[in-house]
Design a protein around this motif. Structure first.
Motif, mmCIF file in Angstrom:
data_model
loop_
_atom_site.group_PDB
_atom_site.id
_atom_site.type_symbol
_atom_site.label_atom_id
_atom_site.label_comp_id
_atom_site.label_asym_id
_atom_site.label_seq_id
_atom_site.Cartn_x
_atom_site.Cartn_y
_atom_site.Cartn_z
ATOM 1 N N GLU A 1 0.850 -1.198 0.000
ATOM 2 C CA GLU A 1 0.000 0.000 0.000
ATOM 3 C C GLU A 1 0.883 1.244 0.000
ATOM 4 O O GLU A 1 1.826 1.345 0.775
ATOM 5 C CB GLU A 1 -0.889 0.014 1.243
ATOM 6 N N VAL A 2 0.581 2.183 -0.899
ATOM 7 C CA VAL A 2 1.358 3.416 -0.959
ATOM 8 C C VAL A 2 0.761 4.459 -0.022
ATOM 9 O O VAL A 2 -0.447 4.476 0.234
ATOM 10 C CB VAL A 2 1.463 3.983 -2.390
ATOM 11 N N ASN A 3 1.634 5.312 0.476
ATOM 12 C CA ASN A 3 1.228 6.354 1.409
ATOM 13 C C ASN A 3 0.861 7.610 0.624
ATOM 14 O O ASN A 3 1.717 8.399 0.253
ATOM 15 C CB ASN A 3 2.379 6.641 2.372
ATOM 16 N N ILE A 4 -0.439 7.746 0.353
ATOM 17 C CA ILE A 4 -0.957 8.916 -0.354
ATOM 18 C C ILE A 4 -2.103 9.476 0.470
ATOM 19 O O ILE A 4 -2.573 8.837 1.417
ATOM 20 C CB ILE A 4 -1.441 8.566 -1.783
ATOM 21 N N THR A 5 -2.576 10.663 0.093
ATOM 22 C CA THR A 5 -3.676 11.264 0.850
ATOM 23 C C THR A 5 -4.953 10.434 0.687
ATOM 24 O O THR A 5 -5.154 9.769 -0.333
ATOM 25 C CB THR A 5 -3.956 12.707 0.379
ATOM 26 N N GLY A 6 -5.785 10.482 1.693
ATOM 27 C CA GLY A 6 -7.046 9.747 1.656
ATOM 28 C C GLY A 6 -7.940 10.213 0.521
ATOM 29 O O GLY A 6 -8.642 9.412 -0.104
ATOM 30 N N LYS A 7 -7.903 11.504 0.237
ATOM 31 C CA LYS A 7 -8.731 12.049 -0.846
ATOM 32 C C LYS A 7 -8.287 11.468 -2.193
ATOM 33 O O LYS A 7 -9.125 11.036 -2.988
ATOM 34 C CB LYS A 7 -8.648 13.575 -0.880
ATOM 35 N N THR A 8 -6.987 11.442 -2.425
ATOM 36 C CA THR A 8 -6.476 10.887 -3.682
ATOM 37 C C THR A 8 -6.865 9.424 -3.803
ATOM 38 O O THR A 8 -7.338 8.972 -4.848
ATOM 39 C CB THR A 8 -4.946 11.049 -3.766
ATOM 40 N N ARG A 9 -6.675 8.684 -2.718
ATOM 41 C CA ARG A 9 -7.010 7.257 -2.721
ATOM 42 C C ARG A 9 -8.494 7.058 -3.045
ATOM 43 O O ARG A 9 -8.854 6.288 -3.921
ATOM 44 C CB ARG A 9 -6.675 6.629 -1.366
ATOM 45 N N PHE B 1 5.514 11.070 -7.278
ATOM 46 C CA PHE B 1 6.698 11.699 -7.848
ATOM 47 C C PHE B 1 7.297 12.714 -6.871
ATOM 48 O O PHE B 1 8.516 12.766 -6.680
ATOM 49 C CB PHE B 1 6.378 12.364 -9.186
ATOM 50 N N LYS B 2 6.460 13.531 -6.256
ATOM 51 C CA LYS B 2 6.953 14.522 -5.287
ATOM 52 C C LYS B 2 7.656 13.834 -4.115
ATOM 53 O O LYS B 2 8.688 14.310 -3.645
ATOM 54 C CB LYS B 2 5.811 15.403 -4.791
ATOM 55 N N LEU B 3 7.086 12.738 -3.650
ATOM 56 C CA LEU B 3 7.710 11.995 -2.559
ATOM 57 C C LEU B 3 9.102 11.520 -2.967
ATOM 58 O O LEU B 3 10.068 11.653 -2.211
ATOM 59 C CB LEU B 3 6.834 10.804 -2.157
#
Length: 156
Positions: free
Chosen positions: A71-79, A104-106
Motif C-alpha cells: 500500500e502506498v502512502n498517499i492522501t485519503g482524498k487521492t485514494r 513523484f513529489k515523494l
C-alpha cells in the motif's frame, strides 16, 4: 541536497538508474512508491484498453488497498478519488494524475536526495585509499625504534 523535478524525471527514464534507485528504495522499505509510480507511467503510455484495465486492477488491489503489504502512502482524498473512478469505469489519463504527482513529489523531494547523499558517501568511501600493510609495518618499526632509543638513552 536539492533536486530539480526535471532532473529526477530524466534520471528515472534510464532503466539502469531506475533499477539502482529501486534497490535503494528497498533498503528503505519504500520500493512500492517507485513501483506504483512506474505502473502509472505504463498506464499513461499505453492506449490498449485491456492493458489499461489490467493496470487499474493492479493499482487498486495492490497499491490502494488499505493494509496491503505494498500500500502506498498517499492522501485519503487521492485514494478515494482514484478508487471511485476505477469503480465507475473511468479510464482517462486524468484519473491517475493526482497519485502520479504525489508519488513523484515523494521521490523527487524526499527519497531521491537521500539516494544522492548515499551515492556520494559510497563514492567517497571508494576514493579513500586504505593504508597498506607495508606502510603500517614501517610506522610500527619507526615507533618501536624510537621507544628503544628513548629507553636506551635513559638506562645508559
Amino acid at each position: 541536497m536539492s533536486c530539480r523535478p526535471q532532473q529526477v524525471r530524466e534520471f528515472l527514464q534510464n532503466e539502469s538508474n531506475k533499477k539502482d534507485f529501486l534497490e535503494y528504495m528497498k533498503t528503505l522499505y519504500n520500493n512500492e512508491v517507485l513501483e506504483c509510480w512506474d505502473l502509472c507511467q505504463k498506464y499513461l503510455a499505453t492506449s490498449n484498453a485491456s492493458t489499461r484495465a489490467d493496470y487499474l486492477k493492479q493499482l487498486k488491489t495492490v497499491y490502494l488497498t488499505e493494509g496491503h503489504q505494498k500500500e502506498v502512502n498517499i492522501t485519503g482524498k487521492t485514494r478515494s478519488d482514484i478508487v471511485a473512478g476505477i469503480d465507475a469505469g473511468e479510464t482517462s489519463d486524468k484519473l491517475l494524475h493526482e497519485i502520479e504527482q504525489e508519488l513523484f513529489k515523494l521521490m523527487a523531494f524526499n527519497i531521491y536526495p537521500q539516494y544522492l547523499r548515499e551515492q556520494k558517501k559510497a563514492h567517497n568511501a571508494l576514493q579513500e585509499k586504505p593504508v597498506s600493510d607495508t606502510v603500517m609495518s614501517v610506522l610500527l618499526l619507526v615507533t618501536l625504534s624510537y621507544w628503544y632509543y628513548l629507553i636506551a638513552t635513559v638506562i645508559f
